[in-house]
Design an enzyme around this catalytic site. Sequence first.
Site, PDB file in Angstrom:
ATOM      1  N   GLY A  43       0.260  -7.579   3.612  1.00  0.00           N
ATOM      2  CA  GLY A  43       0.417  -6.196   3.146  1.00  0.00           C
ATOM      3  C   GLY A  43       1.694  -5.994   2.356  1.00  0.00           C
ATOM      4  O   GLY A  43       1.698  -5.322   1.318  1.00  0.00           O
ATOM      5  N   CYS A  44       2.771  -6.567   2.830  1.00  0.00           N
ATOM      6  CA  CYS A  44       4.064  -6.414   2.150  1.00  0.00           C
ATOM      7  C   CYS A  44       4.060  -7.133   0.807  1.00  0.00           C
ATOM      8  O   CYS A  44       4.625  -6.643  -0.169  1.00  0.00           O
ATOM      9  CB  CYS A  44       5.188  -6.917   3.052  1.00  0.00           C
ATOM     10  SG  CYS A  44       5.302  -5.977   4.591  1.00  0.00           S
ATOM     11  N   THR A  45       3.398  -8.277   0.750  1.00  0.00           N
ATOM     12  CA  THR A  45       3.289  -9.015  -0.507  1.00  0.00           C
ATOM     13  C   THR A  45       2.453  -8.223  -1.506  1.00  0.00           C
ATOM     14  O   THR A  45       2.835  -8.095  -2.672  1.00  0.00           O
ATOM     15  CB  THR A  45       2.676 -10.413  -0.259  1.00  0.00           C
ATOM     16  OG1 THR A  45       3.546 -11.132   0.625  1.00  0.00           O
ATOM     17  CG2 THR A  45       2.515 -11.182  -1.556  1.00  0.00           C
ATOM     18  N   ALA A  48       4.654  -5.257  -2.776  1.00  0.00           N
ATOM     19  CA  ALA A  48       5.730  -5.686  -3.677  1.00  0.00           C
ATOM     20  C   ALA A  48       5.162  -6.167  -5.014  1.00  0.00           C
ATOM     21  O   ALA A  48       5.719  -5.861  -6.073  1.00  0.00           O
ATOM     22  CB  ALA A  48       6.559  -6.783  -3.017  1.00  0.00           C
TER      23      ALA A  48
END
Length: 149
Positions: A43-45, A48
């Site tokens: 999710g964070c990738t 970003a």
Amino acid sequence: MLKVGDQLPQFEGTNQDGATIDSKNLIGKKLVVFFYPKANTPGCTAEACNLRDNYAELKKQGFQLLGVSADAVKSQKNFSEKYELPFDIIADETRDIIEKFGVWQLKKFMGREFMGIVRTTFVFDENGICTEVIEKVKTKDHASQILEE
């Protein structure tokens, strides 16, 4: 948690390159501060990389981006280099910034409760006043959420 109308908290943090980011130097520009739970997770990738892919348009609209998580500088550097992120990400291992923004909260996942970073994005105007809080972040389409506001 910070809300619309609140002032940008004063903070200093270390970015992925070991440089100090001081909130005093962020006034005068539209600012997006996005908090994410952990570098290099799916999710964070996605979040970003979506911001990276739309960075030119965000910048054209006058936005400066700043990511924050509790990861170490080394992890942030790896994350930034691996995905060629064109914006600063802060390693807030002490959670000082995370707690000033109020995003360190009780979370529930797969029947388990724990404290962690709640994925949230704050948008500030040139005077450092919060104009938008995005709590339901669409990781794969986050830039459009910011640009719509």
